[in-house]
Each structure stands twice: as C-alpha cells, then as structure tokens.
Design a protein around this motif. Structure first.
Motif, PDB file in Angstrom:
ATOM      1  N   ASP A   1      -1.932  -0.895 -15.127  1.00  0.00           N
ATOM      2  CA  ASP A   1      -1.416  -0.443 -13.832  1.00  0.00           C
ATOM      3  C   ASP A   1      -0.340  -1.589 -13.280  1.00  0.00           C
ATOM      4  OD1 ASP A   1      -3.242   1.424 -13.444  1.00  0.00           O
ATOM      5  OD2 ASP A   1      -4.861   0.454 -12.491  1.00  0.00           O
ATOM      6  N   VAL A   2       0.595  -1.116 -12.603  1.00  0.00           N
ATOM      7  CA  VAL A   2       1.738  -1.827 -12.386  1.00  0.00           C
ATOM      8  C   VAL A   2       1.792  -1.894 -10.550  1.00  0.00           C
ATOM      9  CG1 VAL A   2       4.256  -2.508 -12.324  1.00  0.00           C
ATOM     10  CG2 VAL A   2       3.039  -1.784 -14.482  1.00  0.00           C
ATOM     11  N   ASP A   3       1.741  -2.869 -10.113  1.00  0.00           N
ATOM     12  CA  ASP A   3       1.563  -3.009  -8.580  1.00  0.00           C
ATOM     13  C   ASP A   3       2.946  -3.073  -8.146  1.00  0.00           C
ATOM     14  OD1 ASP A   3       0.499  -3.233  -5.838  1.00  0.00           O
ATOM     15  OD2 ASP A   3       0.854  -5.440  -6.199  1.00  0.00           O
ATOM     16  N   LEU A   4       3.581  -2.528  -7.089  1.00  0.00           N
ATOM     17  CA  LEU A   4       4.699  -2.741  -6.511  1.00  0.00           C
ATOM     18  C   LEU A   4       4.718  -2.978  -4.942  1.00  0.00           C
ATOM     19  CD1 LEU A   4       5.550  -0.215  -8.628  1.00  0.00           C
ATOM     20  CD2 LEU A   4       7.437  -0.969  -8.119  1.00  0.00           C
ATOM     21  N   SER A   5       3.463  -3.508  -4.458  1.00  0.00           N
ATOM     22  CA  SER A   5       3.389  -3.479  -2.890  1.00  0.00           C
ATOM     23  C   SER A   5       4.157  -4.520  -2.432  1.00  0.00           C
ATOM     24  CB  SER A   5       1.962  -3.740  -2.629  1.00  0.00           C
ATOM     25  OG  SER A   5       1.547  -4.744  -3.388  1.00  0.00           O
ATOM     26  N   GLN A   6       4.529  -5.443  -3.244  1.00  0.00           N
ATOM     27  CA  GLN A   6       5.500  -6.660  -2.959  1.00  0.00           C
ATOM     28  C   GLN A   6       6.989  -6.470  -3.028  1.00  0.00           C
ATOM     29  OE1 GLN A   6       4.014  -9.419  -1.178  1.00  0.00           O
ATOM     30  NE2 GLN A   6       2.215  -8.111  -1.521  1.00  0.00           N
ATOM     31  N   GLY A   7       7.347  -5.359  -3.515  1.00  0.00           N
ATOM     32  CA  GLY A   7       8.450  -4.847  -3.817  1.00  0.00           C
ATOM     33  C   GLY A   7       9.337  -5.276  -4.951  1.00  0.00           C
ATOM     34  N   TYR A   8       8.452  -5.409  -5.866  1.00  0.00           N
ATOM     35  CA  TYR A   8       8.902  -6.010  -7.339  1.00  0.00           C
ATOM     36  C   TYR A   8       7.547  -5.449  -8.271  1.00  0.00           C
ATOM     37  CZ  TYR A   8       6.256 -10.280  -5.963  1.00  0.00           C
ATOM     38  OH  TYR A   8       5.363 -11.076  -5.729  1.00  0.00           O
ATOM     39  N   TYR A   9       7.740  -5.696  -9.545  1.00  0.00           N
ATOM     40  CA  TYR A   9       6.944  -5.189 -10.470  1.00  0.00           C
ATOM     41  C   TYR A   9       5.890  -5.963 -10.758  1.00  0.00           C
ATOM     42  CZ  TYR A   9      10.288  -1.440 -11.344  1.00  0.00           C
ATOM     43  OH  TYR A   9      11.183  -0.312 -11.070  1.00  0.00           O
ATOM     44  N   GLN A  10       4.672  -6.084 -10.603  1.00  0.00           N
ATOM     45  CA  GLN A  10       3.402  -6.898 -10.953  1.00  0.00           C
ATOM     46  C   GLN A  10       2.472  -6.385 -11.653  1.00  0.00           C
ATOM     47  OE1 GLN A  10       3.598 -10.272  -9.733  1.00  0.00           O
ATOM     48  NE2 GLN A  10       1.589 -10.760 -10.352  1.00  0.00           N
ATOM     49  N   PRO A  11       2.583  -6.685 -12.961  1.00  0.00           N
ATOM     50  CA  PRO A  11       3.248  -7.598 -13.838  1.00  0.00           C
ATOM     51  C   PRO A  11       4.831  -6.931 -13.986  1.00  0.00           C
ATOM     52  CG  PRO A  11       1.973  -6.063 -15.283  1.00  0.00           C
ATOM     53  CD  PRO A  11       1.430  -5.838 -14.064  1.00  0.00           C
ATOM     54  N   ASN A  12       5.484  -7.884 -14.375  1.00  0.00           N
ATOM     55  CA  ASN A  12       6.982  -7.575 -14.745  1.00  0.00           C
ATOM     56  C   ASN A  12       7.298  -7.371 -16.106  1.00  0.00           C
ATOM     57  OD1 ASN A  12       7.198 -10.317 -14.875  1.00  0.00           O
ATOM     58  ND2 ASN A  12       8.640 -10.351 -13.265  1.00  0.00           N
ATOM     59  N   VAL A  13       6.213  -8.017 -17.022  1.00  0.00           N
ATOM     60  CA  VAL A  13       6.304  -7.901 -18.521  1.00  0.00           C
ATOM     61  C   VAL A  13       5.069  -7.243 -18.958  1.00  0.00           C
ATOM     62  CG1 VAL A  13       6.469  -9.407 -20.699  1.00  0.00           C
ATOM     63  CG2 VAL A  13       7.695 -10.023 -18.717  1.00  0.00           C
ATOM     64  N   ILE A  14       5.200  -6.328 -19.604  1.00  0.00           N
ATOM     65  CA  ILE A  14       4.032  -5.344 -19.622  1.00  0.00           C
ATOM     66  C   ILE A  14       3.823  -5.499 -21.425  1.00  0.00           C
ATOM     67  CG2 ILE A  14       3.069  -3.008 -20.054  1.00  0.00           C
ATOM     68  CD1 ILE A  14       4.616  -2.292 -17.358  1.00  0.00           C
ATOM     69  N   LEU A  15       2.622  -5.962 -21.737  1.00  0.00           N
ATOM     70  CA  LEU A  15       2.353  -5.926 -23.115  1.00  0.00           C
ATOM     71  C   LEU A  15       1.526  -5.068 -23.796  1.00  0.00           C
ATOM     72  CD1 LEU A  15       1.239  -9.941 -22.995  1.00  0.00           C
ATOM     73  CD2 LEU A  15       3.701  -8.783 -23.692  1.00  0.00           C
ATOM     74  N   LEU A  16       2.312  -4.167 -24.845  1.00  0.00           N
ATOM     75  CA  LEU A  16       1.508  -3.074 -25.446  1.00  0.00           C
ATOM     76  C   LEU A  16       1.246  -3.298 -26.897  1.00  0.00           C
ATOM     77  CD1 LEU A  16       3.687  -0.193 -23.803  1.00  0.00           C
ATOM     78  CD2 LEU A  16       1.318  -1.150 -23.062  1.00  0.00           C
ATOM     79  N   THR A  17       0.293  -2.779 -27.497  1.00  0.00           N
ATOM     80  CA  THR A  17      -0.025  -2.769 -28.958  1.00  0.00           C
ATOM     81  C   THR A  17       0.888  -1.580 -29.623  1.00  0.00           C
ATOM     82  OG1 THR A  17      -2.088  -3.695 -28.333  1.00  0.00           O
ATOM     83  CG2 THR A  17      -1.909  -2.766 -30.569  1.00  0.00           C
ATOM     84  N   ALA A  18       1.634  -2.103 -30.661  1.00  0.00           N
ATOM     85  CA  ALA A  18       2.334  -1.314 -31.586  1.00  0.00           C
ATOM     86  C   ALA A  18       1.429  -0.085 -32.045  1.00  0.00           C
ATOM     87  CB  ALA A  18       3.222  -1.879 -32.438  1.00  0.00           C
ATOM     88  N   GLY A  19       2.107   1.203 -32.141  1.00  0.00           N
ATOM     89  CA  GLY A  19       1.326   2.346 -32.785  1.00  0.00           C
ATOM     90  C   GLY A  19       0.154   2.980 -32.013  1.00  0.00           C
ATOM     91  N   VAL A  20      -0.051   2.438 -30.642  1.00  0.00           N
ATOM     92  CA  VAL A  20      -1.070   2.853 -29.892  1.00  0.00           C
ATOM     93  C   VAL A  20      -0.305   3.752 -28.495  1.00  0.00           C
ATOM     94  CG1 VAL A  20      -3.085   2.667 -28.443  1.00  0.00           C
ATOM     95  CG2 VAL A  20      -2.670   1.101 -30.569  1.00  0.00           C
ATOM     96  N   PRO A  21      -0.482   5.116 -28.427  1.00  0.00           N
ATOM     97  CA  PRO A  21      -0.158   5.514 -26.962  1.00  0.00           C
ATOM     98  C   PRO A  21      -0.474   4.782 -25.927  1.00  0.00           C
ATOM     99  CG  PRO A  21      -0.957   7.252 -28.370  1.00  0.00           C
ATOM    100  CD  PRO A  21      -1.398   5.883 -28.984  1.00  0.00           C
ATOM    101  N   ALA A  22       0.427   4.804 -24.891  1.00  0.00           N
ATOM    102  CA  ALA A  22       0.159   4.184 -23.622  1.00  0.00           C
ATOM    103  C   ALA A  22       0.128   5.067 -22.254  1.00  0.00           C
ATOM    104  CB  ALA A  22       1.031   2.812 -23.620  1.00  0.00           C
TER     105      ALA A  22
END
Length: 181
Positions: A102-123
């Motif tokens: 989940d990415v929060d935008l309640s402060q007017g920016y992306y939180q987190p702004n760096v999303i770490l995903l695992t390669a080869g797994v749908p997201a």
C-alpha cells in the motif's frame, strides 16, 4: 461644470468612473489568457510534446534542493535517485503467488516513494486516495494511469524483470520508483 462657451465639462471623478469598465475588461482578458496559457502548458507537458529536461531540474543538471517546489503540493523535482524527497523504502509482502503493498498519499507525496518488489512475482500496488497534484498516478514504462480522486486504486502488475521503473503524479512533479530485485 460649464465652461465660458456653455459646454458642459466632465469632472475627474466621472472620467475615472468611465474608465472602470475598460480596466475590468483588460484584467478579464489577462486572466483568461493566463488560464488558457497554463492549460495549454499542462496539456503539452502531459502529452509528452515537451521534454522532461525542461521541467525536471535534476534531469537538467540543476540541484533539486535549490529548486522551488511544486506550486500545488510543495514537493520538489526528482532527485538523482529518481524520487521526490528523501528515499523511503517499502517492501511488498509476498503471499502465495502475488506480492502486495500500500502507498499512502495523505501527506501529498508517495509514502513509500521507493517500492521494493521481488522479480518474477506479479504485484498489486494500492495507491491511497488523493487530490491536487497527486490525484493521478501513472507510469509510462509500466503502462498504467489511475485517478485517485475518488478513492484508492489498485494497480496490478505482471511479474517484472529486475530493474527500476519510475512512477509519478499526473503533472509529473511528484515522483517515486519501483525497484525490482
């Protein structure tokens, strides 16, 4: 007031009141011109006909910390890391054959702004509701564009190859990135 030839003279007060409609017309024309100029500017920017280097100070080699923020949300242009502000990482949770975050935008920016995903797994990335600059989230590289003004939206991504994929607001002034490892 009447002069010596019997002609009525206008006072300065009545002349000033006669010029008032002209002033309103001039101000109105300037306001309309500014509105349409800003609209055309935004449309050109969103259509991609203007380059990112014209708008992203970091891309143009300008220190983002010395650059004024976005007028609507106060954020700054992307840093050398390709994100807005300090990097705040968030790792997706892998459950079965899908990873979610989940990415929060309640402060007017992306939180987190760096999303770490695992390669080869749908997201599934759920972006919270937002307005103003961040009322839209998009990524040309990943082919999504979502309107967040009516509530949270979930972006479904296929299994991705390792790499970095940027995302940003509809005005391309608030930035984040997806890092696939």
């Amino acid at each position: 007031m009447i002069n010596d030839k019997g002609v009525r003279l206008m006072s300065q007060t009545s002349t000033a009141s006669q010029n008032r409609p002209v002033r309103f017309v001039i101000v109105g024309v300037l306001a309309v011109a500014a509105f349409f100029g800003a609209y055309r500017f935004a449309e050109a920017r969103n259509s991609g006909s203007l380059s990112a280097a014209q708008f992203a100070p970091a891309a143009a080699g300008i220190d983002a910390a010395a650059t004024p923020g976005c007028a609507c949300c106060g954020s700054t242009a992307p840093t050398e890391n390709g994100i807005t502000g300090e990097p705040v990482e968030g790792a997706a949770t892998v459950a079965g054959d899908i990873q979610t975050i989940d990415v929060d935008l309640s402060q007017g920016y992306y939180q987190p702004n760096v999303i770490l995903l695992t390669a080869g797994v749908p997201a599934r990335i759920t972006f919270g509701a937002s307005s103003g600059c961040t009322a839209q989230v998009m990524s040309e590289e990943l082919g999504f564009s979502e309107d967040l003004s009516a509530g949270p939206r979930t972006v479904e991504l296929p299994a991705l190859e390792p790499g970095e994929y940027p995302f940003y607001c509809g005005m391309r002034m608030v930035f984040g990135k997806i890092v696939v490892r």
